[in-house]
Design a protein around this motif. Structure first.
Motif, PDB file in Angstrom:
ATOM      1  N   ILE A  37       0.838  -1.200   0.000  1.00 11.12           N
ATOM      2  CA  ILE A  37       0.000   0.000   0.000  1.00 11.12           C
ATOM      3  C   ILE A  37       0.876   1.253   0.000  1.00 11.12           C
ATOM      4  N   GLY A  38       1.928   1.240   0.811  1.00  9.18           N
ATOM      5  CA  GLY A  38       2.858   2.371   0.840  1.00  9.18           C
ATOM      6  C   GLY A  38       3.532   2.586  -0.506  1.00  9.18           C
ATOM      7  N   ALA A  39       3.909   1.486  -1.164  1.00  7.98           N
ATOM      8  CA  ALA A  39       4.548   1.588  -2.480  1.00  7.98           C
ATOM      9  C   ALA A  39       3.582   2.163  -3.514  1.00  7.98           C
ATOM     10  N   VAL A  40       2.312   1.752  -3.475  1.00  9.78           N
ATOM     11  CA  VAL A  40       1.310   2.286  -4.408  1.00  9.78           C
ATOM     12  C   VAL A  40       1.117   3.783  -4.173  1.00  9.78           C
ATOM     13  N   LEU A  41       1.028   4.187  -2.907  1.00 13.98           N
ATOM     14  CA  LEU A  41       0.877   5.616  -2.593  1.00 13.98           C
ATOM     15  C   LEU A  41       2.089   6.422  -3.059  1.00 13.98           C
ATOM     16  N   ALA A  42       3.292   5.895  -2.819  1.00 13.11           N
ATOM     17  CA  ALA A  42       4.514   6.596  -3.237  1.00 13.11           C
ATOM     18  C   ALA A  42       4.585   6.697  -4.763  1.00 13.11           C
TER      19      ALA A  42
END
Length: 150
Positions: free
Chosen positions: A129-134
């Motif tokens: 999820i963090g990678a998608v947001l970044a």
């Protein structure tokens, strides 16, 4: 002795009493009511009009769109049934609305069936999820990703 007093019944302690359907529905219905109230407010008070909502501090001080920039305009358009405008304001937020709706449906179905809702997300999913947001933040701030900018 067990917490209920007296000797432990044969076969171990008694299970806790079953909660009524109304009591089990309280948390998901309250959550839905809170989200509905927030969407109703954003649907009524137009974020496209200046002065109603605070400006994103990251955008104000750096000129960089965060993953949430355009989220209020997206919610406003979504409430009014304008899906293309909602996607143009913040496509990731619209995906989030869909995921929230699916999660709420799952929660309500489980409550009606009397099955407890347990949501345990492994660290791999949090990193994803963090990678998608970044990635969304990076792409929407680059010239070729300007279609994702609000």
């Amino acid at each position: 002795m067990w917490p209920g007093g007296g000797p432990v019944p044969p076969g171990g302690p008694l299970p806790p009493p079953a909660r009524s359907l109304a009591r089990r529905l309280l948390a998901p219905v309250a959550t839905l009511a809170g989200v509905a109230a927030a969407f109703a407010y954003v649907g009524t008070v137009d974020p496209n009009e200046p002065g109603h909502y605070p400006v994103c501090p990251l955008l104000r001080f750096t000129g960089v769109y965060c993953p949430g920039c355009g989220g209020l305009r997206s919610a406003h358009a979504f409430v009014h049934g304008d899906l293309p405008t909602a996607l143009g304001a913040n496509a990731l937020a619209v995906v989030g609305y869909g995921l929230f709706g699916a999660l709420m449906a799952l929660w309500l179905i489980r409550v009606l069936r009397g099955v407890p809702m347990r949501l345990a997300i492994s660290p791999v999913w949090w990193w994803g999820i963090g990678a998608v947001l970044a990635l969304f933040t990076l792409v929407r701030n680059l010239p070729f990703g300007s279609a994702l900018a609000p």
